[in-house]
Design a protein around this motif. Sequence first.
Motif, PDB file in Angstrom:
ATOM      1  N   GLY A  32       0.810  -1.223   0.000  1.00  0.00           N
ATOM      2  CA  GLY A  32       0.000   0.000   0.000  1.00  0.00           C
ATOM      3  C   GLY A  32       0.839   1.267   0.000  1.00  0.00           C
ATOM      4  N   GLY A  33       2.126   1.134   0.282  1.00  0.00           N
ATOM      5  CA  GLY A  33       3.015   2.292   0.275  1.00  0.00           C
ATOM      6  C   GLY A  33       3.436   2.729  -1.122  1.00  0.00           C
ATOM      7  N   LEU A  34       3.165   1.878  -2.119  1.00  0.00           N
ATOM      8  CA  LEU A  34       3.531   2.235  -3.504  1.00  0.00           C
ATOM      9  C   LEU A  34       2.405   3.077  -4.107  1.00  0.00           C
ATOM     10  CD1 LEU A  34       4.983  -1.222  -4.634  1.00  0.00           C
ATOM     11  CD2 LEU A  34       6.281   0.835  -4.057  1.00  0.00           C
ATOM     12  N   MET A  35       2.264   4.281  -3.558  1.00  0.00           N
ATOM     13  CA  MET A  35       1.107   5.138  -3.823  1.00  0.00           C
ATOM     14  C   MET A  35       0.886   5.471  -5.298  1.00  0.00           C
ATOM     15  SD  MET A  35       0.231   5.831  -0.611  1.00  0.00           S
ATOM     16  CE  MET A  35      -0.576   7.397  -0.403  1.00  0.00           C
ATOM     17  N   HIS A  36       1.947   5.417  -6.096  1.00  0.00           N
ATOM     18  CA  HIS A  36       1.841   5.841  -7.500  1.00  0.00           C
ATOM     19  C   HIS A  36       1.628   4.673  -8.453  1.00  0.00           C
ATOM     20  CE1 HIS A  36       3.108   9.919  -6.373  1.00  0.00           C
ATOM     21  NE2 HIS A  36       3.883   9.299  -5.515  1.00  0.00           N
ATOM     22  N   ILE A  55      -4.388  -2.350   0.140  1.00  0.00           N
ATOM     23  CA  ILE A  55      -4.460  -2.146  -1.301  1.00  0.00           C
ATOM     24  C   ILE A  55      -5.360  -0.954  -1.639  1.00  0.00           C
ATOM     25  CG2 ILE A  55      -6.419  -3.558  -2.089  1.00  0.00           C
ATOM     26  CD1 ILE A  55      -4.036  -5.070  -3.752  1.00  0.00           C
ATOM     27  N   ILE A  56      -6.222  -0.574  -0.690  1.00  0.00           N
ATOM     28  CA  ILE A  56      -7.102   0.586  -0.891  1.00  0.00           C
ATOM     29  C   ILE A  56      -6.305   1.879  -1.072  1.00  0.00           C
ATOM     30  CG2 ILE A  56      -7.385   1.101   1.554  1.00  0.00           C
ATOM     31  CD1 ILE A  56     -10.224   1.984   1.005  1.00  0.00           C
ATOM     32  N   LYS A  59      -4.532   4.378  -5.028  1.00  0.00           N
ATOM     33  CA  LYS A  59      -5.613   5.137  -5.677  1.00  0.00           C
ATOM     34  C   LYS A  59      -5.434   5.279  -7.188  1.00  0.00           C
ATOM     35  CE  LYS A  59      -7.858   6.234  -1.861  1.00  0.00           C
ATOM     36  NZ  LYS A  59      -8.994   5.391  -1.487  1.00  0.00           N
ATOM     37  N   ASN A  60      -4.191   5.135  -7.676  1.00  0.00           N
ATOM     38  CA  ASN A  60      -3.942   5.301  -9.111  1.00  0.00           C
ATOM     39  C   ASN A  60      -3.971   3.988  -9.873  1.00  0.00           C
ATOM     40  OD1 ASN A  60      -3.367   8.188  -9.083  1.00  0.00           O
ATOM     41  ND2 ASN A  60      -1.569   7.630  -7.886  1.00  0.00           N
ATOM     42  N   LEU A  61      -4.247   2.885  -9.149  1.00  0.00           N
ATOM     43  CA  LEU A  61      -4.165   1.569  -9.771  1.00  0.00           C
ATOM     44  C   LEU A  61      -5.195   1.404 -10.884  1.00  0.00           C
ATOM     45  CD1 LEU A  61      -2.300  -0.865  -9.232  1.00  0.00           C
ATOM     46  CD2 LEU A  61      -4.160  -1.884  -7.907  1.00  0.00           C
ATOM     47  N   THR A  78     -12.970  -3.156   0.038  1.00  0.00           N
ATOM     48  CA  THR A  78     -12.275  -1.894  -0.228  1.00  0.00           C
ATOM     49  C   THR A  78     -11.790  -1.791  -1.676  1.00  0.00           C
ATOM     50  OG1 THR A  78     -10.314  -2.947   0.711  1.00  0.00           O
ATOM     51  CG2 THR A  78     -11.507  -1.451   2.127  1.00  0.00           C
ATOM     52  N   LEU A  79     -11.701  -2.929  -2.393  1.00  0.00           N
ATOM     53  CA  LEU A  79     -11.320  -2.867  -3.804  1.00  0.00           C
ATOM     54  C   LEU A  79     -12.285  -1.975  -4.588  1.00  0.00           C
ATOM     55  CD1 LEU A  79     -10.364  -6.555  -4.717  1.00  0.00           C
ATOM     56  CD2 LEU A  79      -8.829  -4.613  -4.433  1.00  0.00           C
ATOM     57  N   GLY A  80     -13.530  -1.911  -4.129  1.00  0.00           N
ATOM     58  CA  GLY A  80     -14.534  -1.091  -4.801  1.00  0.00           C
ATOM     59  C   GLY A  80     -14.215   0.394  -4.790  1.00  0.00           C
ATOM     60  N   TYR A  81     -13.288   0.784  -3.927  1.00  0.00           N
ATOM     61  CA  TYR A  81     -12.934   2.212  -3.829  1.00  0.00           C
ATOM     62  C   TYR A  81     -11.744   2.571  -4.714  1.00  0.00           C
ATOM     63  CZ  TYR A  81     -16.294   2.091  -0.110  1.00  0.00           C
ATOM     64  OH  TYR A  81     -17.470   1.924   0.583  1.00  0.00           O
ATOM     65  N   LEU A  82     -11.251   1.607  -5.482  1.00  0.00           N
ATOM     66  CA  LEU A  82     -10.182   1.889  -6.442  1.00  0.00           C
ATOM     67  C   LEU A  82     -10.851   2.388  -7.724  1.00  0.00           C
ATOM     68  CD1 LEU A  82      -7.857  -1.182  -5.771  1.00  0.00           C
ATOM     69  CD2 LEU A  82      -7.602   1.153  -4.923  1.00  0.00           C
TER      70      LEU A  82
END
Length: 245
Positions: A32-36, A55-56, A59-61, A78-82
């Motif tokens: 989750g730290g790989l924000m980009h 994994i939430i 955000k750019n995934l 929480t995948l639904g919030y991607l």
Amino acid sequence: SSWQGVGTKNGKVVSLTLFNNNLKGSLPSSLGGLMHLEVLNLAFNSIGGSIPESIILLKNLEVLRLGKNRLTGTIPKTLGYLKNLLVLDLFENTLSGGIPTDLGKMKRLKWLYLSHNRLNGTLPNELGDMESLQRLELAGNDLQGSIPKNLSKLSKLSYLILSENRLLGRIPKGILSLPKLKLCQLQNNKLDRTVPISTGNGGTGLALLEFEGEIIDIRKRKGLGNLSLQGEIQTADTLFEDEND
């Protein structure tokens, strides 16, 4: 210097593509730290454990491919919030529990692959809210109940694969006449054996329907109001669920 399978942009890690690399162990929550990150493809490995809730944070995934691993546990809601996700591929793992209704929030998602897991419960109505969906593949699970009418809102759907579950009842009016639908696989369920084929205006792109052991080439059956796989052809009125219920 660069590492194989790691893509960077402006010094930030934007892709991890390590499919078919004999990876073992589990997915760390530090992912989750790989924000980009835009692409995470770890398919065709031997990764176990559960999908981390962290994994939430990605955000750019846009592409999440974890198919053909040994993942356990449930699909995190929480995948639904991607919101930017285009591809969600979790096929051939041992994921259990239901399909989260929150997946319906993914308005950009084009491909949803959840086939060959141990998913149970019913098909959420909310799947019909995924307005960009082109491929919905849920075969080989333990899904029950009826096919939601809401799926007939998926105007971009080209592949609907629901075979090898425990679905029952009638095929909702509208699904087989979706304008982009090419392939529909419903075999090995407990569905009613009469197949509605719409003759309405606009036509259907449906080419192949696989249903209870029969493969029907729809292109050769144009003009049929409906098709029965048990000999008796019913009228369209009795075929469809009552639209008013």
